[in-house]
Write an enzyme that holds these catalytic residues in place. Structure first.
Site, mmCIF file in Angstrom:
data_model
loop_
_atom_site.group_PDB
_atom_site.id
_atom_site.type_symbol
_atom_site.label_atom_id
_atom_site.label_comp_id
_atom_site.label_asym_id
_atom_site.label_seq_id
_atom_site.Cartn_x
_atom_site.Cartn_y
_atom_site.Cartn_z
ATOM 1 N N GLY A 11 0.834 -1.209 0.000
ATOM 2 C CA GLY A 11 0.000 0.000 0.000
ATOM 3 C C GLY A 11 0.863 1.251 0.000
ATOM 4 O O GLY A 11 0.493 2.288 0.566
ATOM 5 N N ALA A 12 2.003 1.155 -0.685
ATOM 6 C CA ALA A 12 3.034 2.195 -0.567
ATOM 7 C C ALA A 12 2.628 3.536 -1.151
ATOM 8 O O ALA A 12 3.185 4.566 -0.775
ATOM 9 C CB ALA A 12 4.325 1.707 -1.221
ATOM 10 N N GLY A 14 -0.449 4.728 -0.898
ATOM 11 C CA GLY A 14 -1.587 5.236 -0.125
ATOM 12 C C GLY A 14 -1.140 6.336 0.823
ATOM 13 O O GLY A 14 0.043 6.687 0.882
ATOM 14 N N ILE A 16 -0.948 6.522 4.200
ATOM 15 C CA ILE A 16 0.012 6.164 5.265
ATOM 16 C C ILE A 16 1.372 5.840 4.648
ATOM 17 O O ILE A 16 2.417 6.264 5.146
ATOM 18 C CB ILE A 16 -0.504 4.977 6.111
ATOM 19 C CG1 ILE A 16 -1.784 5.377 6.850
ATOM 20 C CG2 ILE A 16 0.542 4.501 7.106
ATOM 21 C CD1 ILE A 16 -2.443 4.265 7.641
ATOM 22 N N GLY A 17 1.328 5.085 3.540
ATOM 23 C CA GLY A 17 2.579 4.757 2.844
ATOM 24 C C GLY A 17 3.365 6.016 2.509
ATOM 25 O O GLY A 17 4.579 6.101 2.748
ATOM 26 N N ARG A 100 -17.833 -4.531 10.849
ATOM 27 C CA ARG A 100 -16.459 -4.979 11.100
ATOM 28 C C ARG A 100 -16.235 -6.405 10.562
ATOM 29 O O ARG A 100 -15.211 -6.717 9.978
ATOM 30 C CB ARG A 100 -16.202 -4.929 12.611
ATOM 31 C CG ARG A 100 -14.756 -4.849 12.943
ATOM 32 C CD ARG A 100 -14.492 -4.651 14.409
ATOM 33 N NE ARG A 100 -13.075 -4.900 14.624
ATOM 34 C CZ ARG A 100 -12.133 -4.024 14.363
ATOM 35 N NH1 ARG A 100 -12.417 -2.842 13.882
ATOM 36 N NH2 ARG A 100 -10.871 -4.334 14.556
ATOM 37 N N VAL A 131 -0.460 -3.087 9.759
ATOM 38 C CA VAL A 131 -1.136 -1.816 10.053
ATOM 39 C C VAL A 131 -2.565 -1.850 9.494
ATOM 40 O O VAL A 131 -3.499 -1.349 10.110
ATOM 41 C CB VAL A 131 -0.349 -0.637 9.431
ATOM 42 C CG1 VAL A 131 -1.093 0.685 9.610
ATOM 43 C CG2 VAL A 131 1.056 -0.552 10.027
ATOM 44 N N ASP A 161 -2.661 4.166 19.227
ATOM 45 C CA ASP A 161 -3.528 4.294 20.405
ATOM 46 C C ASP A 161 -2.706 4.687 21.634
ATOM 47 O O ASP A 161 -3.138 5.503 22.443
ATOM 48 C CB ASP A 161 -4.268 2.973 20.643
ATOM 49 C CG ASP A 161 -4.944 2.486 19.366
ATOM 50 O OD1 ASP A 161 -5.763 3.225 18.832
ATOM 51 O OD2 ASP A 161 -4.620 1.384 18.898
ATOM 52 N N HIS A 189 -7.037 -3.307 18.289
ATOM 53 C CA HIS A 189 -7.009 -1.933 17.766
ATOM 54 C C HIS A 189 -8.399 -1.644 17.204
ATOM 55 O O HIS A 189 -8.664 -1.790 16.021
ATOM 56 C CB HIS A 189 -5.939 -1.778 16.681
ATOM 57 C CG HIS A 189 -6.115 -0.486 15.929
ATOM 58 N ND1 HIS A 189 -5.884 0.740 16.496
ATOM 59 C CD2 HIS A 189 -6.537 -0.231 14.671
ATOM 60 C CE1 HIS A 189 -6.159 1.690 15.624
ATOM 61 N NE2 HIS A 189 -6.558 1.132 14.508
HETATM 62 P P1 NAX Z 1 -5.224 4.351 1.559
HETATM 63 O O1 NAX Z 1 -6.480 3.876 0.925
HETATM 64 O O2 NAX Z 1 -4.811 5.781 1.402
HETATM 65 O O3 NAX Z 1 -4.013 3.481 1.012
HETATM 66 C C1 NAX Z 1 -4.042 2.089 0.977
HETATM 67 C C2 NAX Z 1 -3.210 1.672 -0.218
HETATM 68 O O4 NAX Z 1 -3.152 0.270 -0.191
HETATM 69 C C3 NAX Z 1 -3.825 2.105 -1.561
HETATM 70 O O5 NAX Z 1 -2.849 2.820 -2.297
HETATM 71 C C4 NAX Z 1 -4.205 0.775 -2.216
HETATM 72 O O6 NAX Z 1 -3.973 0.813 -3.623
HETATM 73 C C5 NAX Z 1 -3.255 -0.191 -1.515
HETATM 74 N N1 NAX Z 1 -3.719 -1.575 -1.448
HETATM 75 C C6 NAX Z 1 -4.965 -2.047 -1.227
HETATM 76 N N2 NAX Z 1 -4.967 -3.377 -1.254
HETATM 77 C C7 NAX Z 1 -3.686 -3.760 -1.455
HETATM 78 C C8 NAX Z 1 -3.043 -5.014 -1.579
HETATM 79 N N3 NAX Z 1 -3.734 -6.153 -1.520
HETATM 80 N N4 NAX Z 1 -1.716 -5.038 -1.783
HETATM 81 C C9 NAX Z 1 -1.006 -3.908 -1.864
HETATM 82 N N5 NAX Z 1 -1.558 -2.679 -1.777
HETATM 83 C C10 NAX Z 1 -2.887 -2.618 -1.569
HETATM 84 O O7 NAX Z 1 -5.309 3.914 3.080
HETATM 85 P P2 NAX Z 1 -4.410 4.390 4.298
HETATM 86 O O8 NAX Z 1 -5.013 5.589 4.899
HETATM 87 O O9 NAX Z 1 -2.988 4.448 3.865
HETATM 88 O O10 NAX Z 1 -4.669 3.206 5.346
HETATM 89 C C11 NAX Z 1 -4.156 1.916 5.139
HETATM 90 C C12 NAX Z 1 -4.671 0.951 6.180
HETATM 91 O O11 NAX Z 1 -4.273 1.352 7.481
HETATM 92 C C13 NAX Z 1 -6.206 0.846 6.237
HETATM 93 O O12 NAX Z 1 -6.551 -0.524 6.337
HETATM 94 C C14 NAX Z 1 -6.545 1.556 7.525
HETATM 95 O O13 NAX Z 1 -7.754 1.071 8.078
HETATM 96 C C15 NAX Z 1 -5.355 1.201 8.379
HETATM 97 N N6 NAX Z 1 -5.121 2.023 9.566
HETATM 98 C C16 NAX Z 1 -4.629 1.402 10.657
HETATM 99 C C17 NAX Z 1 -4.341 2.080 11.827
HETATM 100 C C18 NAX Z 1 -3.800 1.373 13.029
HETATM 101 O O14 NAX Z 1 -3.613 2.040 14.041
HETATM 102 N N7 NAX Z 1 -3.527 0.069 13.014
HETATM 103 C C19 NAX Z 1 -4.606 3.546 11.923
HETATM 104 C C20 NAX Z 1 -4.694 4.227 10.607
HETATM 105 C C21 NAX Z 1 -5.401 3.447 9.542
HETATM 106 O O15 NAX Z 1 -6.782 3.616 9.723
#
Ligand code: NAX
Length: 328
Positions: A11-12, A14, A16-17, A100, A131, A161, A189
């Protein structure tokens, strides 16, 4: 300079990436004398955005960035080849109206493939941080599909958290956040997590003594931390990104560097049965590291209030595990 290490980020491209990769490349996490080769993994449709991220990495001219491998998620084994760390960020976000349980089922299959590919291709010393949500159960699926990799290499992120909780306690006490230590996040989480103020300290004193407003601690504090993600979405119109990336990097640093005396790091790890949690569940605990090995901090006395909260989050994780039994 040491030999380079390889760090994969799914998800690099995205949000967070994007907030994470430049800091991984800069030397901040692994040190100024540790070159890093980044393996950036994305869905096929996001590869062109990833090209842009790569251009920007080039344009930073980081001395510690020893290479970039871009890989479509169609071939995860190529993506994880020889990687020492795999940071699993990519997954499908929860959409309006989605329960969920639906999310667990949608994202589960991504993590079966992730686990298999990590086992087949990653370095023997690989460590994995999940993550992407629901991160505890996604991590459980990844671990179950990589049975040859020791279970102490798998982590799911509860550090955001922990950091949120530390900030809330500091603000309430009117003290700097650096004075707050030993904040544990127990369980999932999710909105059932238990942010533990009883063992937290402020300037070395129990947070529960420094903040005398028990009602605030037991209700407002816990709820604010549990619902902080939703509050950020409603204010920003997008989910936490910079703080989530920061927490992921804090987690890696806390595993590879010694934990300070009197402090802990909150991370979800494979339960060894400590505190009556089902063995094998990925459960948020306070841990401490000596820089190479980590351990769950034992012997904390959890009162009735805490036990009740821990049971609730445990039950949610059991339900999530039951929903993905066929993937384990
Ligand atoms: P984004 O939607 O901005 O980015 C995710 C990226 O992952 C996209 O670029 C997408 O193309 C890519 N992707 C999707 N499926 C994939 C796969 N099978 N292989 C490789 N890449 C893939 O989301 P973002 O805001 O970056 O959040 C990413 C994840 O972090 C989400 O699942 C979100 O729920 C989770 N989080 C977790 C947190 C934690 O504390 N554990 C907090 C923040 C965030 O909510």
């Amino acid at each position: 300079m040491k030999a380079p290490i390889r760090v994969a980020v799914t998800g690099a491209a995205g949000q967070i990436g994007y907030a994470m990769i430049f800091r991984l490349a800069s030397g901040e996490v692994f040190g100024p004398d540790q070159p890093v080769i980044l393996h950036l993994i994305e869905l096929p449709q996001a590869l062109s955005a990833l090209d842009g991220v790569h251009m920007e990495l080039d344009d930073c001219a980081f001395p510690t960035l020893a290479g970039v491998v871009k890989q479509s998620s169609d071939d995860l084994e190529a993506g994880f080849a020889d990687c020492n760390w795999v940071l699993c960020v990519g997954s499908v976000p929860r959409k309006a109206g989605m329960e969920r349980g639906d999310l667990v089922r949608i994202n589960g299959p991504i993590f079966t493939n992730t686990g298999k590919a990590i086992q087949a291709a990653a370095s023997k010393d690989v460590r994995v941080l999940v993550v992407g949500n629901p991160c505890n159960t996604n991590c459980l699926i990844t671990m179950a599909n990589a049975p040859d990799i020791p279970r102490d290499r798998f982590f799911a992120m509860t550090r955001l958290d922990q950091n949120r909780a530390a900030s809330q306690l500091a603000q309430k006490a009117g003290e700097p956040v650096s004075s707050v230590k030993n904040v544990a996040i127990w369980g999932n989480h999710s909105a059932t997590q238990y942010p533990d103020f009883y063992h937290a300290t402020i300037n070395g004193k129990s947070a529960n003594d420094v903040i005398t407003d028990t009602d605030w601690l037991q209700k407002d504090f816990i709820e604010t931390v549990q619902k902080r993600g939703a509050a950020v979405i409603s204010a920003r119109g997008a989910s936490s990104a910079a703080s989530a990336a920061n927490a992921a990097l804090d987690t890696v640093k806390s595993v590879i560097r010694p934990t300070a005396e009197g402090d802990c790091c909150s991370v979800a790890v494979c339960s060894d049965g400590s505190y009556g949690i089902d063995e094998g569940l990925i459960f948020g605990y306070p841990i401490s590291s000596d820089g190479s090995k980590w351990e769950i901090l034992k012997g904390w006395d959890n009162n009735e209030f805490a036990q009740e909260k821990i049971q609730a989050t445990l039950q949610e994780l059991r339900d999530e595990r039951d929903a993905v039994k066929d993937l384990l």
